[in-house]
Design a protein around this motif. Structure first.
Motif, PDB file in Angstrom:
ATOM      1  N   LYS A 118      42.915  32.185  40.212  1.00 18.51           N
ATOM      2  CA  LYS A 118      41.887  32.884  40.974  1.00 18.51           C
ATOM      3  C   LYS A 118      42.499  33.590  42.178  1.00 18.51           C
ATOM      4  O   LYS A 118      42.139  34.733  42.503  1.00 18.51           O
TER       5      LYS A 118
ATOM      6  N   ASP B 231      34.411  36.479  49.126  1.00 19.68           N
ATOM      7  CA  ASP B 231      34.286  36.884  47.731  1.00 19.68           C
ATOM      8  C   ASP B 231      34.201  38.406  47.628  1.00 19.68           C
ATOM      9  O   ASP B 231      33.489  39.050  48.412  1.00 19.68           O
ATOM     10  N   PRO B 232      34.904  39.009  46.668  1.00 22.99           N
ATOM     11  CA  PRO B 232      34.845  40.466  46.498  1.00 22.99           C
ATOM     12  C   PRO B 232      33.419  40.902  46.145  1.00 22.99           C
ATOM     13  O   PRO B 232      32.755  40.274  45.323  1.00 22.99           O
TER      14      PRO B 232
ATOM     15  N   ASP C 185      39.845  47.487  41.262  1.00 19.25           N
ATOM     16  CA  ASP C 185      40.792  46.675  42.024  1.00 19.25           C
ATOM     17  C   ASP C 185      40.754  47.144  43.473  1.00 19.25           C
ATOM     18  O   ASP C 185      40.343  48.270  43.755  1.00 19.25           O
TER      19      ASP C 185
ATOM     20  N   PRO D 214      42.727  42.910  48.945  1.00 16.25           N
ATOM     21  CA  PRO D 214      41.946  41.679  48.913  1.00 16.25           C
ATOM     22  C   PRO D 214      41.044  41.483  50.125  1.00 16.25           C
ATOM     23  O   PRO D 214      41.362  41.908  51.235  1.00 16.25           O
TER      24      PRO D 214
ATOM     25  N   LYS E 230      44.259  36.675  40.817  1.00 16.76           N
ATOM     26  CA  LYS E 230      43.312  37.683  40.341  1.00 16.76           C
ATOM     27  C   LYS E 230      42.705  38.459  41.501  1.00 16.76           C
ATOM     28  O   LYS E 230      42.479  39.673  41.405  1.00 16.76           O
ATOM     29  N   GLU E 231      42.448  37.779  42.607  1.00 12.66           N
ATOM     30  CA  GLU E 231      41.838  38.425  43.773  1.00 12.66           C
ATOM     31  C   GLU E 231      42.877  38.938  44.767  1.00 12.66           C
ATOM     32  O   GLU E 231      42.551  39.297  45.887  1.00 12.66           O
TER      33      GLU E 231
ATOM     34  N   HIS F 196      45.327  37.461  46.427  1.00 15.53           N
ATOM     35  CA  HIS F 196      45.701  36.647  47.584  1.00 15.53           C
ATOM     36  C   HIS F 196      47.101  36.050  47.420  1.00 15.53           C
ATOM     37  O   HIS F 196      47.702  35.587  48.391  1.00 15.53           O
TER      38      HIS F 196
END
Length: 630
Positions: free
Chosen positions: A404, A621-622, A614, A617, A407-408, A410
């Motif tokens: 996770k 939460d996005p 995309d 970051p 994916k985000e 970070h």
């Protein structure tokens, strides 16, 4: 004639009897298969297998639920497969029209039985290996052989399950509603499990790629601060090293960016120069560790950081890879390692780390030197705690949070060894921009140009709407990206200057004086500098990534900010680097309480999957909304 008629009657009678017997056998087989498969699906659903896999990764159940239900699953799926593999069922798959339903049911049965007989037992075997052999030796080092064995076992589970899921998706669509609904439910369960197990496998494999080598590896660690935004995360605040020797992890000292000296211009990559606005203006700018994260393409940032590190008095020229963690990643790691109390007395937790490191630290610790020491210590303690003393419980927790985080955006992991790169790419850990026409990605990336720590107050959201589908299968989308500076005018006046802005007007004027900018561009730059020197104003240089095989058009940026500079924010230059096309502007100035909205149209290649978005970051939460109903 009478004899022939009697013979025909007998034959017809025998055939009818055979049909009746076959029908009875088929009915009984279908009844058994339906009952066993329904019970298998019920066991899988009620047991929340996918949730339990994730829970095990997070150090919770450690596959306890899986271990208890696998025998039940194996019993039901085994009996169902006996029927589906039998002659009676195979004949039925050849029937016209209705044969598709029997084929689909047989494919689903094979998939569930493979899950029960092979995939889940391999997963349990891997967990047992972690528990019994351990991933850590007594001295706190990785058990290289155990790590490799676990990677192999989970990889086996991933492979067999993915093959079955792929076959299930290719199965003909059933005509009978009940069969179609049952297949949909079963496919959903298997998709979820396959995705989770695949993520688990890829993450373990990536750890094995970095830490499972015999011999010695040296990695650079970047700690990015999201309070000062950069394309791949935040400004590089502190840098350290980790040495892995035959699995033993040794963390080196961390150095704040203030201890780095500017090097000669970096030779290994020019992507930073293309992405960072100061460099694009042709101003003399050397290798600066703070802007190693100015590109969203992390391998290029890693190469930049490696070269800058080699030019420091405390640096070295033996770096084998680069690991990067932003503030949100550090908070997630604390969820793995437990709370960290620093020498200042401040305790960082899985709830307060992001807020403290992005904002509160600048209020509590007014001295920049003390802040640097705080960031050095916090990064070293948190990252060191996560990478050392790995045991089965910690490994499961790490495997739960790493995908996770990656994916985000970070977390990034990169190795300069090409053999390691495929494993890291498969796990989605490298931070590269997708260059596959079939899986298009567009993105918006921000570089803060204003020398503020105000980006904690920046809120971003995106909406991607499908607008049309062409006859050739190409698809068009409209992207709307909103950036709001939520800092109030009162906060801009009362917050510490380190948050609201310390823009180096004098230094920039000296650089501009050395440049060969034409007068009209010099005027624009001077206006931007004037705006960036005002408290609380954020100045983002924006980059739009064009999807592979697609196009970007009709770029429009609007703002209600009183400090906006239209010629700086609306002019997007087209640049290409490492096969990716970007459209970049000079600066988008957003005053406290103001909003800027970036809009553009995207087209993707014929037959491509739905467009993905995309971005740089976000700490929270996005906020990405897809509207693909059209």
């Amino acid at each position: 004639m009478r004899y022939i008629g009697r013979t025909v009657s007998i034959i017809v009678g025998v055939l009818l009897a055979m049909v009746v017997v076959y029908a009875a056998l088929l009915f009984n087989s279908a009844r058994i298969l339906k009952s066993e498969l329904e019970q298998a699906v019920k066991v899988a659903s009620s047991s929340n297998l996918s949730v339990d896999v994730s829970g095990a990764q997070n150090g919770g159940g450690q596959f306890s639920e899986i271990k208890s239900v696998v025998p039940q699953l194996q019993e039901h799926t085994g009996k169902a497969r006996e029927q589906a593999d039998g002659v009676v069922w195979r004949i039925a798959t050849a029937f016209p029209y209705i044969g598709d339903d029997f084929t689909a049911a047989r494919t689903a049965t094979d998939a569930f039985d493979t899950l029960a007989q092979q995939a889940l037992p391999s997963l349990i075997d891997a967990a047992n290996t972690m528990q019994q052999s351990g991933l850590s030796n007594g001295d706190g080092s990785f058990n290289v052989k155990s790590l490799s064995a676990v990677s192999s076992k989970i990889g086996g589970a991933k492979t067999v399950l993915q093959e079955q899921v792929a076959a299930l998706h290719k199965a003909p669509e059933p005509h009978i509603g009940q069969v179609r609904d049952a297949l949909k439910t079963g496919t959903g369960i298997l998709d979820s499990l396959a995705g989770t197990i695949s993520s688990y496998s890829d993450t373990i494999t990536s750890l094995s790629a970095l830490f499972g080598h015999d011999g010695t590896r040296h990695y650079l660690i970047l700690s990015q601060s999201n309070a000062g935004m950069r394309s791949s995360g935040g400004i590089v605040g502190s840098v350290g090293t980790v040495t892995v020797s035959d699995g033993k992890v040794t963390l080196g000292d961390f150095y704040s960016n203030s201890k780095f000296t500017m090097t000669e211009p970096v030779k290994s990559t020019d992507e930073i120069n293309k992405m960072y606005a100061i460099s694009r203006l042709g101003l003399p700018y050397g290798g600066d560790i703070r802007i190693a994260s100015a590109t969203p393409n992390f391998p290029e940032g890693a190469a930049y950081a490696k070269e800058v590190w080699a030019g420091q008095s405390f640096g070295s020229n033996d770096i084998d890879g680069v690991l990067s963690f932003d503030i949100a990643a550090l908070q997630s790691l604390i969820g793995v390692t437990g709370n960290v109390t620093l020498s200042t007395g401040q305790t960082l937790t899985a709830d307060n780390t992001a807020q403290y490191l992005s904002n509160q630290v600048y209020i509590d610790i007014p001295s920049p030197q003390d802040e640097d020491r705080f960031f050095e210590e916090s990064a070293q303690r948190i990252i060191g705690g996560a990478l050392s003393g790995i045991n089965a419980d910690k490994a499961m927790k790490l495997v739960g949070v790493l995908p996770k985080m990656a994916k985000e955006r970070h977390l990034y992991l990169w190795s300069f060894d090409q053999q390691d790169q495929s494993a890291l790419r498969a796990a989605g850990m490298t931070g590269e921009i997708s260059q596959q026409k079939s899986t298009p990605t567009t993105g918006v990336y921000s570089n803060e140009m204003g020398w503020t720590k105000s980006d904690w107050y920046v809120q971003r959201s995106a909406t991607i709407k499908r607008t049309s589908v062409g006859k050739d299968g190409s698809t068009s989308y409209h992207v709307s990206y909103t950036i709001t500076n939520s800092m109030t005018s009162d906060q801009a006046k009362t917050l510490p200057q380190y948050i609201t802005g310390t823009f180096p007007v004098g230094m920039m004027n000296n650089l501009i004086g050395q440049s060969k900018l034409p007068d009209d561009q010099r005027t624009v730059v001077n206006t931007v500098i004037s705006g960036l020197s005002q408290p609380g104003v954020v100045g983002h240089s924006l980059a739009i990534a064009q999807p592979a095989g697609g196009t970007v058009a009709n770029i429009k940026l609007t703002s209600n900010s009183p400090t906006q500079v239209p010629k700086a924010q609306e002019g997007f230059d087209r640049i290409t680097s490492n096969g990716v096309t970007y459209y970049v502007n000079l600066a988008t100035l957003i005053s406290p309480g103001s909003t800027a909205t970036l809009e553009y149209d995207v087209s993707t290649a014929p037959g491509a999957s739905p467009l993905q978005f995309d971005q740089t970051p976000t700490v929270g939460d996005p906020k990405i909304e897809y509207d693909y109903q059209r």
